[in-house]
Each structure stands twice: as structure tokens, then as C-alpha cells.
Design a protein around this motif. Structure first.
Motif, short mmCIF file in Angstrom:
data_model
loop_
_atom_site.label_atom_id
_atom_site.label_comp_id
_atom_site.label_asym_id
_atom_site.label_seq_id
_atom_site.Cartn_x
_atom_site.Cartn_y
_atom_site.Cartn_z
N ARG A 169 -15.88 0.33 -26.65
CA ARG A 169 -16.89 0.94 -25.79
C ARG A 169 -16.24 1.52 -24.53
NH1 ARG A 169 -22.04 -2.48 -23.55
NH2 ARG A 169 -22.88 -0.83 -22.25
N PRO A 170 -16.58 2.76 -24.15
CA PRO A 170 -16.01 3.36 -22.94
C PRO A 170 -16.32 2.52 -21.70
CG PRO A 170 -17.14 5.01 -24.25
CD PRO A 170 -17.49 3.67 -24.85
N VAL A 171 -15.45 2.65 -20.69
CA VAL A 171 -15.59 1.87 -19.46
C VAL A 171 -15.68 2.83 -18.28
CG1 VAL A 171 -14.33 0.30 -17.92
CG2 VAL A 171 -14.26 -0.06 -20.39
N LYS A 172 -16.63 2.56 -17.36
CA LYS A 172 -16.70 3.31 -16.11
C LYS A 172 -15.86 2.57 -15.09
CE LYS A 172 -20.46 6.29 -15.47
NZ LYS A 172 -20.00 7.37 -14.90
N ALA A 173 -14.81 3.22 -14.61
CA ALA A 173 -13.89 2.58 -13.66
C ALA A 173 -13.11 3.64 -12.91
CB ALA A 173 -12.94 1.65 -14.41
N SER A 174 -12.47 3.21 -11.83
CA SER A 174 -11.59 4.10 -11.09
C SER A 174 -10.14 3.70 -11.33
CB SER A 174 -11.92 4.08 -9.60
OG SER A 174 -11.76 2.79 -9.08
N PHE A 175 -9.26 4.67 -11.25
CA PHE A 175 -7.84 4.45 -11.44
C PHE A 175 -7.28 3.75 -10.21
CE2 PHE A 175 -3.67 5.44 -12.98
CZ PHE A 175 -2.91 5.60 -11.83
N ARG A 176 -6.48 2.72 -10.40
CA ARG A 176 -5.86 2.01 -9.28
C ARG A 176 -4.35 2.19 -9.28
NH1 ARG A 176 -8.48 2.84 -5.89
NH2 ARG A 176 -10.63 2.33 -6.13
N SER A 177 -3.69 1.96 -10.40
CA SER A 177 -2.24 2.13 -10.46
C SER A 177 -1.81 2.18 -11.92
CB SER A 177 -1.52 1.00 -9.73
OG SER A 177 -1.73 -0.23 -10.37
N SER A 178 -0.53 2.52 -12.11
CA SER A 178 0.00 2.50 -13.47
C SER A 178 1.47 2.14 -13.44
CB SER A 178 -0.20 3.85 -14.16
OG SER A 178 0.64 4.82 -13.59
N ARG A 179 1.90 1.66 -14.57
CA ARG A 179 3.30 1.38 -14.84
C ARG A 179 3.62 2.16 -16.11
NH1 ARG A 179 2.90 -4.96 -13.36
NH2 ARG A 179 2.69 -4.62 -11.14
N PRO A 180 4.85 2.15 -16.56
CA PRO A 180 5.17 2.96 -17.73
C PRO A 180 4.29 2.70 -18.96
CG PRO A 180 7.18 2.25 -16.69
CD PRO A 180 6.05 1.54 -15.97
N ASP A 181 3.78 1.48 -19.13
CA ASP A 181 3.01 1.19 -20.34
C ASP A 181 1.62 0.61 -20.08
OD1 ASP A 181 3.89 -1.20 -19.31
OD2 ASP A 181 4.55 -2.03 -21.21
N THR A 182 1.23 0.48 -18.81
CA THR A 182 -0.04 -0.16 -18.47
C THR A 182 -0.74 0.59 -17.34
OG1 THR A 182 0.95 -2.30 -18.99
CG2 THR A 182 -1.12 -2.35 -17.79
N VAL A 183 -2.07 0.63 -17.42
CA VAL A 183 -2.88 1.25 -16.37
C VAL A 183 -3.79 0.16 -15.80
CG1 VAL A 183 -4.66 2.99 -15.92
CG2 VAL A 183 -2.85 3.46 -17.55
N VAL A 184 -3.96 0.18 -14.49
CA VAL A 184 -4.89 -0.76 -13.84
C VAL A 184 -6.11 0.04 -13.40
CG1 VAL A 184 -5.24 -2.40 -11.96
CG2 VAL A 184 -2.97 -2.18 -13.02
N LEU A 185 -7.27 -0.37 -13.89
CA LEU A 185 -8.53 0.26 -13.54
C LEU A 185 -9.38 -0.73 -12.77
CD1 LEU A 185 -9.38 1.84 -17.02
CD2 LEU A 185 -8.13 2.89 -15.13
N GLU A 186 -10.28 -0.23 -11.93
CA GLU A 186 -11.22 -1.09 -11.20
C GLU A 186 -12.63 -0.65 -11.53
OE1 GLU A 186 -12.37 -2.46 -6.66
OE2 GLU A 186 -10.61 -1.21 -6.98
N ASP A 187 -13.43 -1.58 -12.08
CA ASP A 187 -14.79 -1.21 -12.46
C ASP A 187 -15.73 -1.27 -11.26
OD1 ASP A 187 -15.55 -3.88 -12.10
OD2 ASP A 187 -15.69 -4.31 -14.23
#
Length: 79
Positions: A40-58
Motif C-alpha cells: 500500500r502506498p505511503v504518504k510521507a516526506s523525505f528525510r534522508s537517504s543512504r546508498p541503499d536505504t531511504v528514511v521517510l517521515e509520515d
């Protein structure tokens, strides 16, 4: 003791600078993130990323760690 504290503070700061970038360039606005596995899609904002991972904040301020390979091609490019 103060010197040790200063060294630790510098190391932590360098770690943050080297291994992630802030999400400020996307304005912190909520957007819909889609996944390749049909999740299911997620509504969130982008916080940070690393080469293989993204951190989102809902919208509830929960942080979500998402593998870059799990995001749709469009969202992976955005991150």
C-alpha cells in the motif's frame, strides 16, 4: 574530559555528513511513495537517504526505513 567530548561530537557530526543528506531540498512536504511489491502506498516526506536505504517521515512523525530497491522507479529517482 572536555577534549573527549569534543572529539566524540566531531565524529558524530562527520558520520551524519558523510552517510546521509538532509531532506530539506524537497521542502518536507508529504507526498505519496509507491512500492514495487504492491505494498500500500505511503504518504510521507523525505528525510534522508543512504546508498541503499531511504528514511521517510509520515504525517504522525513516525520514521520509516525503506530499502531503495523496494521503491517504485519514480520514487527511487526522487530520493
Amino acid at each position: 574530559m572536555n577534549r573527549l567530548f569534543a572529539v566524540v561530537a566531531v565524529l558524530i557530526s562527520l558520520h551524519t555528513i558523510v552517510f546521509s543528506h538532509t531532506g530539506g531540498h524537497h521542502g518536507g512536504a508529504l507526498r505519496t511513495w509507491s512500492f514495487v511489491n504492491g505494498q500500500r502506498p505511503v504518504k510521507a516526506s523525505f528525510r534522508s537517504s543512504r546508498p541503499d536505504t531511504v528514511v521517510l517521515e509520515d504525517a504522525h512523525h513516525s520514521l520509516l526505513l525503506v530499502a531503495l530497491t523496494d521503491l517504485s522507479a519514480k520514487d527511487a529517482a526522487y530520493a
